[in-house]
Design an enzyme around this catalytic site. Structure first.
Site: not given
Length: 844
Positions: A180, A249
């Protein structure tokens, strides 16, 4: 809207990577293993958040739930707690975990990072890394890149040495570098961009033989695949047309923070988001989390992340099935796999079916056809027509037609068995002894004195949650407040996360921050006397930050100002005077939590301290019988830590009550982490997981450290078991079983939907509590008759189910044009089940 049956039974590149054994490649449609495109369903299971004894069962349940891949981060601070000293044993035995996944016939996505975020202490970075000279985390910084490359290379080397990559015959088909980083890169600009390019090249040059991914990284350099994280990812497209659409995710719920409500995500919406991603061309989906587990010890980050990392995952914190989420997703995965030949063959044709309805149709050259019919309206049912057939779509739902004709699954229609869990006490309490901790009012050889206030983590290096700050104030006997005036006010500004103030050894007050605002200010009148007074502040860290730009520079502890007001001379600034520091607690120094250290002090057994701050408690107990998961009910305690046989269960904080809005939650409509909440006004976490593998048959040592004051006699050991099970069914509800029977040629007639109900092992149905045929309302355990009710429902249902109750057989009920709701009681080994139409019949 259909009518329903409900009943309740109490229970308890084109890029190509190859090697000697096989190959992993990708194109715009999917990841391919040995040249075969695959729709891959994955789930996150973090090995340190459970025990090695739990791993085989977790992996098997994931496989039974329809998963192809297990995803895990690699936790740097667990593997290298000291620079150059590595640890890969017990819960950190990464190789063992991956080999177990391989033995189960599943693949692995190894997210090396080594930054993981994950609500894990310090984002997975070891604290010693912060003190490498000249370091700056996650940017184009030489010392950081050297340390990151060294650890990443070590992990890849271990995997190669054990032949764990798919190209070596192992299970690892994907690896992730960084995590991320896109938002961070945006903050840092050119230095962030340079770091991204370096990290990508470093990873690819390690020669794993399998593709690398970067999540939330729109500019991931080739050949790395950029992927999506979030509650919904159907909107996402990779940065190159030849890369597959991957969702690393898919958030199954959300984490819990101390002081916050517990979030949950309806199974209907999660299934909707996955089906929507697949219908838009997605080919890889990973549930974060599939099993959340437990933040044992001091591994929780945040700060203020709770010890439970349940995450409302399909497998709960204890490794039990969370129903109906697990079963509903299993049915979804089966439906998707039926569509796989068409899904991997080409892009969909999109057809409008109404203002908020559309179809995505996939076809292959060999004649395979699959359709996804979507109703995006959040409030209204829709009837749509496709190729002269009519289909009913509930609000905010997608129906899956693996042959472009027959519906086998709808995301809003749960056919899987549901369950409600309960915590059952297994003992009548414990026989405690107590030891009261030194309040640091006296100094010892472990203390040191400095002028001014020190940052906590720079002092403790996170070896403990606790740091004492102690100073003296000399109160003149002529101070006005000594003659009946208001007490002087002590004000303490702290960077977080909690503190207790002691005046002359007595607890004067407590203050703490929040998950969103860890900084705090203590401001309270204090009882000072003429002469020398000792002010002792116990500053407490509740996990180190795990996310944010350069979080390694964020502060913790009492940084001031610290002042007294209400004195004759006005304000007295204490910040710059001499302070004595003591790292940790005396009980920690003596290892009172351990089997050997617990005998190093004299414990009080006759007059056990209660509601007393800074108190250690110990007891011994025998392991409860059975094999149900165990947990400690800590509801009568306030804040502290607990150990079993020297192993840390984690932090508890039961007096930090959850505040928020815990109103009703409808599955339909966009989900976020604040939409569906529970436990408002209660402890954010009440029960704390005790792994059975940590227990001996007898003589187990439990040690509790209570900071604030609590009643240890209220602590109980509980077992987690099924309290009730339910199942939902509509008159026109699609079922995979019926579809497969008909397409196999075994049955040549229309089949009604059927609900299958069964008790857990060792449990049986004992009685029928409620029955209604028609339109019953409410939820399992709180059913009520609806506007339509057949008055002899109970008698009819009793006759149908009597044999199953008597013999403890699974029950199967056919749906009709109406709904039956009934509630069944069970004997001490209890099982509960309910069959219903839609969400109207749920858990008791």
């Amino acid at each position: 809207m259909g009518l329903k049956i409900a009943f309740l039974v109490f229970v308890f590149l084109s890029s190509y990577f190859s090697g000697g054994k096989s190959s992993v490649s990708y194109d715009h449609k999917a990841i391919s293993v040995n040249g075969q495109r695959k729709i891959l369903i994955s789930g996150s299971i973090h090995y340190p958040r459970s025990t090695p004894e739990m791993w085989p069962d977790l992996i098997q349940k994931a496989k039974e739930g329809g998963l192809d891949v297990i995803e895990t981060y690699v936790f740097w601070n667990g593997h290298e707690p000291e620079a150059g000293k590595y640890y890969f044993e017990e819960r950190y035995d990464l190789v063992k975990f991956i080999k177990l996944v391989h033995q189960a016939g599943l693949y692995v996505n190894l997210r090396i990072g080594p930054y993981v975020c994950a609500e894990w202490n310090f984002g997975g970075f070891p604290v010693w890394l912060k003190y490498v000279p000249g370091i700056s985390f996650r940017t184009n910084n030489g010392p950081f890149k050297a340390a990151m490359q060294k650890f990443t290379t070590k992990i890849v080397g271990m995997m190669k040495a054990e032949r764990l990559y798919e190209t070596q015959g192992g299970p690892i088909i994907l690896s992730q570098i960084e995590n991320e980083y896109g938002p961070m890169e945006y903050e840092l600009g050119a230095q962030g961009k340079a770091y991204t390019e370096w990290a990508a090249k470093m990873a690819v040059d390690l020669g794993t033989g399998v593709p690398w991914i970067m999540c939330k990284q729109d500019d991931a350099p080739d050949p790395i695949i950029n992927t999506c994280n979030g509650f919904y990812c159907d909107y996402f497209s990779p940065n190159k047309a030849y890369k597959p659409k991957m969702w690393t995710e898919a958030w199954t719920g959300w984490f819990t923070g101390f002081g916050s409500p517990v979030p949950y995500r309806p199974a209907e919406d999660l299934a909707f988001s996955v089906a929507k991603f697949i219908q838009k061309g997605g080919s890889f989906i990973n549930y974060y989390m599939y099993h959340g587990g437990t933040n044992f010890g001091r591994t929780a980050g945040g700060p203020f992340i709770a010890t439970s990392y349940d995450y409302d995952a399909p497998l709960d914190e204890y490794g039990l099935l969370r129903q109906p989420k697990w079963g509903h997703l299993k049915d979804l995965h089966r439906a998707i796999k039926l569509c796989e030949p068409a899904l991997i063959s080409g892009d969909p044709t999109v057809m409008s079916l109404g203002n908020s309805q559309e179809a995505h149709v996939f076809k292959s050259r060999s004649g395979a056809c699959a359709a996804f019919l979507a109703n995006y309206d959040q409030h209204s049912y829709a009837t749509v027509s496709l190729w002269n057939k009519h289909y009913n779509l509930p609000p905010w739902s997608i129906s899956i037609l693996p042959d472009c004709k027959n519906t086998v699954y709808n995301t809003a229609r749960i056919g899987a068995q549901s369950a409600q869990m309960k915590m059952t006490p297994v003992n009548k309490g414990f026989a405690w002894q107590s030891y009261i901790e030194d309040t640091a009012s006296s100094y010892d050889e472990n203390s040191f004195t400095k002028v001014g206030l020190r940052e906590q983590i720079n002092t403790t290096w996170d070896k403990t949650d606790y740091l004492w700050y102690t100073t003296n104030v000399n109160i003149d006997s002529h101070e006005g407040f000594l003659r009946g005036g208001k007490w002087p006010v002590l004000t303490i500004a702290s960077a977080g996360h909690a503190l207790h103030v002691f005046i002359n050894g007595q607890l004067s007050g407590t203050a703490y921050g929040t998950l969103d605002k860890p900084k705090l200010t203590f401001s309270q009148g204090v009882n000072l006397r003429a002469g020398v007074n000792k002010i002792s502040i116990l500053s407490i860290a509740v996990g180190l930050p795990n996310v944010g730009p350069h979080f390694e520079t964020w502060n913790t502890g009492v940084l001031g100002p610290v002042s007294l007001t209400g004195l004759n001379n006005g304000r007295w600034d204490l910040s710059r005077q001499q302070w004595t520091y003591k790292i940790g607690l005396k009980g920690e120094y003596l290892s009172l939590h351990s089997l050997s250290g617990s005998s190093s002090v004299e414990w009080a057994g006759d007059s056990v301290a209660q509601r007393q701050p800074l108190t250690w408690y110990k007891t011994t107990f025998n392991a409860p019988g059975g094999n149900e998961p165990l947990a400690l009910d800590m509801n009568t305690m306030s804040k502290g830590q607990v150990w079993i046989n020297g192993q840390s269960i984690g932090r508890y904080w039961n007096q930090y009550k959850a505040s928020g809005n815990c109103g009703a939650c409808n599955y339909a409509g966009w989900f976020n982490e604040k939409k569906c909440l529970k436990n408002c006004g209660e402890a954010s976490q009440r029960w704390y997981h005790v792994p059975r593998s940590w227990l001996r048959p007898s003589g187990n040592l439990m040690v509790v450290f209570e900071e604030w004051g609590g009643n240890p006699y209220g602590i109980t050991m509980t077992k987690r078991e099924v309290a009730s099970v339910c199942s939902d069914i509509y008159e026109w509800q699609p079922t995979l079983v019926n579809y497969q029977l008909q397409t196999s040629g075994k049955v040549n007639k229309p089949l009604r939907p059927k609900a299958h109900l069964s008790c857990d092992a060792g449990q049986k149905i004992s009685s029928i509590k409620f029955a209604s045929f028609g339109t019953p309302q409410g939820a399992c355990g709180s059913f009520r008759q609806g506007s339509c009710h057949a008055f002899h429902s109970y008698d009819v249902f009793l006759k149908v189910t009597f044999l199953h109750i008597f013999l403890n057989l699974p029950m199967s009920l056919l749906s009709s044009f109406f709904l039956i709701s009934f509630q069944l009681g069970c004997d001490p080994f209890r099982v509960c089940s309910t069959v219903s139409d839609n969400n109207l019949a749920r858990f008791p």
